[in-house]
Design a protein around this motif. Structure first.
Motif, PDB file in Angstrom:
ATOM      1  N   HIS A 144       0.814  -1.215   0.000  1.00  0.00           N
ATOM      2  CA  HIS A 144       0.000   0.000   0.000  1.00  0.00           C
ATOM      3  C   HIS A 144       0.850   1.269   0.000  1.00  0.00           C
ATOM      4  CE1 HIS A 144      -3.339  -2.678   0.753  1.00  0.00           C
ATOM      5  NE2 HIS A 144      -2.733  -3.144   1.824  1.00  0.00           N
ATOM      6  N   GLY A 145       2.179   1.115  -0.015  1.00  0.00           N
ATOM      7  CA  GLY A 145       3.063   2.286  -0.006  1.00  0.00           C
ATOM      8  C   GLY A 145       3.847   2.371   1.279  1.00  0.00           C
ATOM      9  N   ALA A 146       4.520   3.500   1.460  1.00  0.00           N
ATOM     10  CA  ALA A 146       5.407   3.672   2.606  1.00  0.00           C
ATOM     11  C   ALA A 146       4.674   4.332   3.763  1.00  0.00           C
ATOM     12  CB  ALA A 146       6.620   4.508   2.213  1.00  0.00           C
ATOM     13  N   MET A 147       4.999   3.884   4.975  1.00  0.00           N
ATOM     14  CA  MET A 147       4.519   4.550   6.180  1.00  0.00           C
ATOM     15  C   MET A 147       5.726   5.069   6.938  1.00  0.00           C
ATOM     16  SD  MET A 147       2.294   3.176   9.447  1.00  0.00           S
ATOM     17  CE  MET A 147       0.752   3.179   8.556  1.00  0.00           C
ATOM     18  N   VAL A 148       5.645   6.327   7.361  1.00  0.00           N
ATOM     19  CA  VAL A 148       6.706   6.961   8.127  1.00  0.00           C
ATOM     20  C   VAL A 148       6.227   7.119   9.562  1.00  0.00           C
ATOM     21  CG1 VAL A 148       8.162   9.001   8.369  1.00  0.00           C
ATOM     22  CG2 VAL A 148       7.527   8.196   6.082  1.00  0.00           C
ATOM     23  N   PHE A 149       6.978   6.583  10.507  1.00  0.00           N
ATOM     24  CA  PHE A 149       6.648   6.744  11.914  1.00  0.00           C
ATOM     25  C   PHE A 149       7.273   8.040  12.417  1.00  0.00           C
ATOM     26  CE2 PHE A 149       5.993   2.344  11.094  1.00  0.00           C
ATOM     27  CZ  PHE A 149       5.036   1.918  12.004  1.00  0.00           C
ATOM     28  N   VAL A 150       6.466   8.867  13.078  1.00  0.00           N
ATOM     29  CA  VAL A 150       6.942  10.167  13.539  1.00  0.00           C
ATOM     30  C   VAL A 150       6.627  10.347  15.016  1.00  0.00           C
ATOM     31  CG1 VAL A 150       6.603  11.204  11.251  1.00  0.00           C
ATOM     32  CG2 VAL A 150       4.818  11.452  13.002  1.00  0.00           C
ATOM     33  N   ARG A 151       7.451  11.168  15.656  1.00  0.00           N
ATOM     34  CA  ARG A 151       7.156  11.678  17.001  1.00  0.00           C
ATOM     35  C   ARG A 151       6.926  13.177  16.850  1.00  0.00           C
ATOM     36  NH1 ARG A 151       8.408  11.610  22.733  1.00  0.00           N
ATOM     37  NH2 ARG A 151       7.547  13.597  23.422  1.00  0.00           N
ATOM     38  N   VAL A 152       5.759  13.638  17.291  1.00  0.00           N
ATOM     39  CA  VAL A 152       5.428  15.057  17.217  1.00  0.00           C
ATOM     40  C   VAL A 152       5.912  15.734  18.501  1.00  0.00           C
ATOM     41  CG1 VAL A 152       3.600  16.770  16.963  1.00  0.00           C
ATOM     42  CG2 VAL A 152       3.414  14.567  15.787  1.00  0.00           C
ATOM     43  N   TYR A 153       6.757  16.737  18.337  1.00  0.00           N
ATOM     44  CA  TYR A 153       7.295  17.442  19.504  1.00  0.00           C
ATOM     45  C   TYR A 153       6.549  18.736  19.786  1.00  0.00           C
ATOM     46  CZ  TYR A 153      11.153  14.185  19.781  1.00  0.00           C
ATOM     47  OH  TYR A 153      11.881  13.043  19.941  1.00  0.00           O
ATOM     48  N   SER A 154       6.016  19.378  18.758  1.00  0.00           N
ATOM     49  CA  SER A 154       5.232  20.600  18.969  1.00  0.00           C
ATOM     50  C   SER A 154       4.269  20.775  17.808  1.00  0.00           C
ATOM     51  CB  SER A 154       6.145  21.828  19.090  1.00  0.00           C
ATOM     52  OG  SER A 154       6.854  22.043  17.886  1.00  0.00           O
ATOM     53  N   GLY A 155       3.236  21.598  18.049  1.00  0.00           N
ATOM     54  CA  GLY A 155       2.277  21.881  16.991  1.00  0.00           C
ATOM     55  C   GLY A 155       1.323  20.741  16.724  1.00  0.00           C
ATOM     56  N   THR A 156       0.653  20.824  15.575  1.00  0.00           N
ATOM     57  CA  THR A 156      -0.368  19.851  15.185  1.00  0.00           C
ATOM     58  C   THR A 156      -0.122  19.391  13.756  1.00  0.00           C
ATOM     59  OG1 THR A 156      -1.988  20.955  16.612  1.00  0.00           O
ATOM     60  CG2 THR A 156      -2.856  19.473  14.943  1.00  0.00           C
ATOM     61  N   LEU A 157      -0.292  18.111  13.512  1.00  0.00           N
ATOM     62  CA  LEU A 157      -0.169  17.527  12.174  1.00  0.00           C
ATOM     63  C   LEU A 157      -1.529  16.936  11.811  1.00  0.00           C
ATOM     64  CD1 LEU A 157       1.809  16.849   9.844  1.00  0.00           C
ATOM     65  CD2 LEU A 157       2.237  14.660  10.994  1.00  0.00           C
ATOM     66  N   LYS A 158      -2.146  17.472  10.756  1.00  0.00           N
ATOM     67  CA  LYS A 158      -3.493  17.050  10.373  1.00  0.00           C
ATOM     68  C   LYS A 158      -3.481  16.294   9.051  1.00  0.00           C
ATOM     69  CE  LYS A 158      -5.770  20.999  12.605  1.00  0.00           C
ATOM     70  NZ  LYS A 158      -6.623  22.193  12.368  1.00  0.00           N
ATOM     71  N   ARG A 159      -4.454  15.418   8.910  1.00  0.00           N
ATOM     72  CA  ARG A 159      -4.642  14.716   7.643  1.00  0.00           C
ATOM     73  C   ARG A 159      -4.916  15.739   6.548  1.00  0.00           C
ATOM     74  NH1 ARG A 159      -9.359  10.602   7.926  1.00  0.00           N
ATOM     75  NH2 ARG A 159     -10.530  12.557   8.095  1.00  0.00           N
ATOM     76  N   GLY A 160      -4.219  15.600   5.420  1.00  0.00           N
ATOM     77  CA  GLY A 160      -4.380  16.522   4.304  1.00  0.00           C
ATOM     78  C   GLY A 160      -3.450  17.717   4.340  1.00  0.00           C
TER      79      GLY A 160
END
Length: 672
Positions: A307-323
């Protein structure tokens, strides 16, 4: 997750250990007790939730770090189960880089083992607070107090038991809780039956009182009010004690130690209580980034499937939204977030947004690699990346059918992108594709992935030592690159000085050209040419390392000079200079630990010496002897067979890279 109260109800932790300490068994019990799984997986039966990869189940070991999310006492715990084998140490390294705390599992018999020590030092490097869980206390030879002493002796920490075991070896049946001074007793191995709260056995009461006094002293040192009450002999409130112990754990003043047997379902619930009570929430760990402000997230792992690549992330600040469209601050390129997933081992739960403290998977990112920073702007600060361990073993690899060449290239590209500790290069003399890694097991796993995931039948050469080259003296050369064959010519002149650096320093470049003798736009090309040439040293074709190169002087032609010309000139200059600088071959030297019956010690040491080993010491461990030595990797191939013969099959060994050292002349000749 926008409030501080929410952050206090989140823990990002890893479970780390030496191979076979019971790490995955402990994690499986955590999944059961938190309700994430309704049955307990078993490593021996090959049905664990965390080791779901077919190779992991077949080999009975953890190969990949795996994330999951569980809940305990109203607290969300993002948990990463990491490998214990040294060949997959990068998985531990990149997990610790993004975690706030860790549970370190110790074998109750073996105590501190080599990979545990390596992982402990990594946790020190990333300033990760830890709990110690002494596991397998039901095994013959298990000794809780000996393990606690080995933590202090070998790891240099203040180990602070929060519990004492009740019973030993096969009679291990519970623990004394030193905070409440109550006994927790497991009358049966049934995971569905909670422990029984009881009075402390009379024979353990003096030891429990002495251990509690040490615990109270450690807590009082961190709190003036507690210290005053303690000095007055007043009773200290349990909640205040827990708060002080939490501060001490997070600050690294001591390491709380708990006891149990995960396989027999004893001690896991108190371990979960300790995770919530003593390990930090996001933002509380030493050196933690501020959670306020614009988006800042670190990519620490990549996986690829159909299905493609998945990147695992740790969010340290702010917001990450779909799209969202975000920037890779490491490259300056924009990236679009297609989907966000909360990870539950091999299951995914889609999320609309991630906020500070979250660890999750992102789908849709095209050019993000391990260690890259995602941010709101392309010129945002770049987070500290993830160091990649050195590769020490090469194998030549090629498709058995030429029609599979494209599929092999694609598969190798995916594997190297997923695991940066795997390296690819072409042998300068033979033209063979060489796959390099940290050990034979890692390369075996990679080859099996090529067959199972990408359907490529590959031919693999025998493992070979990944030698390096270096220089042992300074040298300086002047090189002129001139080419004229009709049309625009090529011209580049430069003077290059090289000098050796200490072991492990790699490559360093500097430019001291003044007055614009070489136009500024050509300097990056010089460095690129040097790096390209260093991939194959002039003496034996191995990578050239541990040297500095200084661009001293040069000249350019107004029409015929170009970046390509200076890149080629730099490559030729480095080869000339390196041959003048007393080149030498470096070989990987391994830190080897052999655990052997006492009667075989003499034979084991004699064999290590015949392998050019340098014995560092020997110590008793229970009824066995541990021999430590530094041995060249080139002399360790096939060692397990010889060791079994010397010890009637009773000895075992582990090894990991210690350092690179100059190889003897005979080895250097063979390497060439």
């Amino acid at each position: 997750m926008n409030s501080n109260n929410t952050l206090r109800n989140l823990r990002n932790i890893g479970v780390i250990a030496h191979v076979d300490a019971g790490k995955t068994t402990t994690t499986e019990r955590i999944l059961f007790y938190t309700g994430e799984n309704h049955r307990i997986g078993d490593v021996n039966d090959g049905n664990t939730a965390m080791d779901f990869d077919p190779q992991e189940r077949a080999r009975g070991i953890t190969i990949h770090s795996v994330a999951t999310t569980v809940h305990w006492q109203g607290t969300q715990i993002n948990l990463i189960d990491t490998p214990g084998h040294i060949d997959f140490n990068l998985e531990v390294r990149r997990s610790l880089r993004v975690l706030d705390g860790a549970v370190v599992v110790f074998d109750g018999v073996a105590g501190v083992e080599p990979q545990t020590e390596t992982n402990w030092r990594l946790a020190d490097e990333y300033r990760v607070p830890r709990l110690a869980f002494v596991n397998k206390l039901d095994r013959t030879g298990a000794d809780f107090h000996r393990v606690v002493a080995s933590l202090e002796d070998r790891l240099g920490v203040r180990a602070l038991p929060l519990q004492l075991p009740i019973g030993a070896e096969a009679e291990f049946r519970g623990v004394v809780d030193l905070l409440t001074m109550q006994a927790l007793v497991w009358d049966r191995d049934d995971a569905k039956v909670p422990p029984r709260v009881a009075a402390i056995p009379p024979e353990l009461l003096p030891a429990a009182q002495a251990a509690r006094a040490r615990l109270l002293e450690a807590a009082a040192e961190l709190d003036d009010a507690l210290l005053d009450a303690w000095l007055r002999g007043a009773e200290l409130p349990v909640d205040a004690l827990r708060a002080a112990l939490r501060r001490g754990t997070i600050a690294g003043a001591f390491v709380p130690v708990l006891a149990g047997s995960a396989f027999r379902n004893r001690g896991v619930e108190p371990l979960l209580d300790a995770v919530v009570a003593y390990l930090p929430a996001p933002g509380e760990a030493p050196g933690a980034a501020a959670s306020e402000g614009p988006l800042s997230a670190l990519a620490f792992k990549l996986t690829a499937d159909d299905h493609g690549a998945m990147v695992f992330v740790r969010v340290y600040s702010g917001t990450l939204k779909r799209g969202d469209t975000v920037f890779n601050a490491s490259t300056g390129k924009p990236e679009r977030v297609a989907r966000l997933y909360e990870i539950h081992a091999d299951r995914r739960v889609e999320r609309d947004a991630l906020v500070a403290g979250d660890i999750a998977g992102v789908v849709g990112l095209k050019d993000v690699l391990t260690g890259h920073t995602l941010a709101a702007t392309k010129d945002a600060p770049v987070l500290e990346s993830i160091a990649v361990p050195a590769a020490v073993i090469d194998v030549a690899i090629e498709p058995r059918q030429q029609a599979d060449a494209a599929a092999l290239a694609k598969g190798l590209g995916v594997l190297v992108r997923e695991d940066p500790s795997l390296r690819l290069r072409q042998d300068a003399d033979s033209g063979q594709t060489l796959l390099s890694g940290m050990g034979e097991l890692q390369l075996e796993v990679a080859v099996e992935k090529l067959r199972s995931r990408f359907g490529v039948d590959v031919a693999v050469g025998r493992p070979q030592v990944a030698y390096r080259e270096t220089i042992t003296a300074p040298a300086e050369v002047r090189h002129v690159h001139r080419k004229q064959s009709g049309g625009p010519g090529q011209f580049a002149e430069l003077t290059l000085r090289i000098a050796p650096l200490p072991r492990g320093e790699g490559f360093r470049f500097s430019n001291t050209v003044v007055g614009g003798a070489i136009p500024r736009e050509f300097i990056p090309a010089v460095e690129a040419g040097l790096r390209q040439a260093a991939q194959a040293g002039p003496f034996a074709g191995h990578p050239l390392v541990d040297f500095e190169a200084v661009l001293v002087d040069g000249s350019a032609h107004v029409r015929d000079s170009s970046a390509l010309a200076f890149e080629l000139a730099a490559a030729h200059a480095l080869r000339e200079a390196a041959l003048k600088a007393a080149p030498a071959v470096l070989e990987p030297v391994m830190a080897v630990e052999v655990v052997t019956p006492a009667e075989s010690v003499g034979d084991v040491i004699g064999d290590l010496l015949r392998r050019r080993g340098q014995v560092q010491g020997q110590d008793a461990r229970g009824n066995a002897v541990v021999v430590t030595a530094h041995v060249p990797l080139a002399r360790m191939f096939g060692y397990i067979g010889q060791l079994r013969a010397l010890s009637s099959g009773r000895a075992q060994f582990t090894m990991q890279l210690s350092h690179y050292a100059e190889a003897p002349a005979t080895s250097a000749t063979l390497a060439a």
